[in-house]
Design a protein around this motif. Structure first.
Motif, mmCIF file in Angstrom:
data_model
loop_
_atom_site.group_PDB
_atom_site.id
_atom_site.type_symbol
_atom_site.label_atom_id
_atom_site.label_comp_id
_atom_site.label_asym_id
_atom_site.label_seq_id
_atom_site.Cartn_x
_atom_site.Cartn_y
_atom_site.Cartn_z
ATOM 1 N N UNK A 132 4.335 26.309 5.362
ATOM 2 C CA UNK A 132 4.246 24.356 5.863
ATOM 3 C C UNK A 132 2.812 24.534 7.575
ATOM 4 N N UNK A 133 3.298 25.529 7.966
ATOM 5 C CA UNK A 133 2.726 25.651 9.222
ATOM 6 C C UNK A 133 1.503 26.667 9.425
ATOM 7 N N UNK A 134 1.437 27.484 8.535
ATOM 8 C CA UNK A 134 0.514 28.427 7.839
ATOM 9 C C UNK A 134 -0.722 27.367 7.560
ATOM 10 N N UNK A 135 -2.172 27.379 8.134
ATOM 11 C CA UNK A 135 -3.162 26.782 7.843
ATOM 12 C C UNK A 135 -3.763 26.808 6.529
ATOM 13 N N UNK A 136 -4.040 28.036 6.155
ATOM 14 C CA UNK A 136 -3.754 28.289 4.593
ATOM 15 C C UNK A 136 -3.771 27.798 3.634
ATOM 16 N N UNK A 141 -9.185 26.522 -1.628
ATOM 17 C CA UNK A 141 -10.551 27.212 -1.666
ATOM 18 C C UNK A 141 -10.681 26.494 0.211
ATOM 19 N N UNK A 142 -10.787 27.281 0.952
ATOM 20 C CA UNK A 142 -11.113 27.121 2.489
ATOM 21 C C UNK A 142 -12.692 27.428 2.367
ATOM 22 N N UNK A 147 -12.064 28.280 7.920
ATOM 23 C CA UNK A 147 -11.606 29.065 8.451
ATOM 24 C C UNK A 147 -12.353 30.031 10.056
ATOM 25 N N UNK A 148 -13.288 29.780 9.760
ATOM 26 C CA UNK A 148 -14.444 29.952 11.507
ATOM 27 C C UNK A 148 -13.249 29.378 12.198
ATOM 28 N N UNK A 149 -11.748 28.619 11.909
ATOM 29 C CA UNK A 149 -11.766 28.258 13.259
ATOM 30 C C UNK A 149 -10.261 28.799 13.890
ATOM 31 N N UNK A 150 -10.383 30.249 12.986
ATOM 32 C CA UNK A 150 -9.161 30.927 12.883
ATOM 33 C C UNK A 150 -9.555 31.776 13.152
ATOM 34 N N UNK A 159 -11.720 35.686 0.905
ATOM 35 C CA UNK A 159 -13.370 35.649 1.614
ATOM 36 C C UNK A 159 -13.591 36.343 2.772
ATOM 37 N N UNK A 160 -12.743 36.289 3.311
ATOM 38 C CA UNK A 160 -13.332 36.537 5.051
ATOM 39 C C UNK A 160 -13.033 38.172 4.224
ATOM 40 N N UNK A 161 -11.644 38.647 3.821
ATOM 41 C CA UNK A 161 -11.195 40.452 3.474
ATOM 42 C C UNK A 161 -12.618 40.628 3.169
#
Length: 488
Positions: A132-136, A141-142, A147-150, A159-161
């Motif tokens: 619920x709290x996890x932002x992704x 598809x973010x 995702x730069x906010x986190x 994507x970032x991995x």
């Protein structure tokens, strides 16, 4: 190693949960004896039926009446490992994003999307994750902007991995290029007393509070003003007096009050210096070879990760990369560049004039004019480049033997020059700038065994932007540092 006979027999006779309770010793023995491997190795395994142990993070969870399907990643591969388990192994803590430790056997997969899958015998949730709290979210598809906010969590995204694996492999490719071509790596200092670029965009270094000076009478900790480095070039020039080819690869800093898509306050630079050369063509050839060799290495070692970017982040960019690799880079002079810009029908924010620096809008048009192939711009006006650039005395307009490499979508990627090795010319220029005392050591380099030499620097993050088609440079670095932002 196969599961102990007793545990396999009890699993056939009793429910899985009962076996786990009654055969704790056997289960613990089995977990310890299973071979721990990375998910990349599991996906490439040809030894089906072997017992293994994998650890990672859950990318997806799908539960059916009798079976449980997971996708698990540990960062070693673009493709996650599918895990198939009995529904009895499900638990409330087994959610998207949680960390797991799984033992099971590698088996052939009936799916065309992967050759093998893991049939789990035991799943241990090492770290729970509140979905619920996890932002992704599992099905979203973010965007890179989101995702730069986190910065503390974005490495968990696909994507970032992928970006981080590409960045790691690109680092290896750069080092490999220089090693294979006989360069000596130099660890240039991060703290320095000189301003290589002369632009004054420096972060000064002093102890917090100012009470920790080496001597009470000193105004500065190092007795002289000191700064975070903007370039390792001058230190490489020192080393070029003893080695024919040297390079450095490390962090550099610019105190630019900029929020642009291609500037950072902290970024990585690849810099090289080559002795016994009096040709700008030599420097340009090394720039082009470094770019093409490193990119070909990336395409062969990170094909799946790069394909993700070219498919979802920058569709169609693969064709642009192929074009850059197959075609020779163009070469034009600064004077020719200004003529091209003046003839253009584009309305520029900054009007192109001879003697003015090229702006990003100018650089992008020049690349487009040359067929979206990287282009070298040479022989800049004398007053546009730093004191070390070699004076082109044989040209009608006062220019220096300097070059910038412009690439599609980014603009300037590399900057280099021949260095002024003629002592009297260098001394006169430093004197006019009031730097002859500060750079007395630099003048001594020309007194004791000096040779014609030159070099260049390449922005590593801009290189990643160019190859991957990333619009914002902040999305190419693990922890972005820029004006009014220093998270973590």
């Amino acid at each position: 190693m196969k599961m102990p006979v007793r545990l396999r027999l009890l699993q056939k006779l009793f429910p899985t949960s009962y076996v786990h309770e009654c055969c704790f010793f056997s289960k613990r023995h089995y977990c310890r004896s299973a071979t721990k491997i990375r998910i990349r190795d599991a996906l490439e395994s040809l030894n089906t039926g072997s017992d293994v142990r994998v650890q990672g993070w859950v990318r997806s969870v799908r539960s059916q009446k009798n079976n449980l399907f997971l996708h698990v990643s540990d960062g070693s591969s673009r493709q996650p490992l599918q895990v198939v388990a009995s529904a009895d192994l499900n638990s409330s803590g087994l959610t998207f994003g949680c960390a797991v430790d799984i033992t099971g056997s590698i088996e052939k997969s009936p799916s065309a999307q992967q050759s093998v899958e893991l049939h789990a015998h035991h799943i241990n949730v090492v770290g729970e994750c509140d979905p619920v709290d996890f932002p992704f979210k599992i099905k979203d598809r973010h965007s890179l902007e989101y995702i730069r906010q986190f910065p503390h969590l974005r490495c968990r995204t696909n994507a970032f991995s992928s970006l981080l694996r590409i960045r790691s492999q690109a680092t290896a490719a750069v080092h490999s290029y220089f090693r294979d071509n006989g360069y000596v790596q130099i660890h240039t200092p991060v703290i320095t007393s000189n301003d290589c670029e002369g632009a004054g965009e420096l972060f000064q270094v002093e102890p917090a509070g100012g009470e920790h000076r080496a001597h009470k009478d000193d105004q500065h900790f190092f007795s002289v003003p000191s700064y975070l480095t903007v370039s390792g070039q001058l230190h490489l020039e020192v080393m070029a007096g003893a080695f024919p080819a040297v390079y450095t690869f490390g962090p550099t800093f610019r105190a630019e009050n900029s929020q642009s898509r291609r500037h950072l306050a902290e970024f990585y630079m690849v810099e090289a210096e080559i002795s016994f050369t009096d040709s700008l063509k030599t420097i340009m050839k090394i720039m082009e070879d470094l770019f093409k060799t490193s990119t070909e290495h990336l395409l062969s070692h990170c094909a799946e990760d790069i394909a993700l970017f070219h498919k979802t982040i920058s569709p169609g960019h693969q064709d642009k990369v192929d074009c850059m690799l197959k075609r020779p880079f163009h070469v034009i002079s600064y004077t020719e560049a200004i003529d091209i810009l003046k003839r253009s029908s584009q309305n520029f924010t900054f009007r192109p004039q001879w003697g003015c620096d090229l702006q990003t809008e100018h650089e992008k048009l020049l690349v487009k004019h040359c067929g979206n192939v990287p282009v070298f711009v040479t022989d800049y006006p004398y007053n546009l480049k730093p004191f070390y650039a070699r004076d082109n005395q044989d040209q009608p307009q006062h220019t220096v033997a300097a070059v910038d490499l412009l690439v599609p979508g980014v603009g300037e990627l590399c900057g280099g020059s021949l260095r002024e090795e003629r002592l009297e010319l260098l001394r006169a220029r430093l004197a006019r700038a009031g730097l002859d005392i500060t750079y007395a050591w630099y003048l001594q380099l020309r007194q004791f065994g000096s040779v014609p030499h030159g070099g260049f620097g390449m922005g590593f993050e801009r290189y990643l932007q160019c190859v991957l088609g990333i619009d914002n440079i902040k999305d190419t670095v693990p922890f972005a540092r820029f004006s009014r932002s220093c998270l973590l």
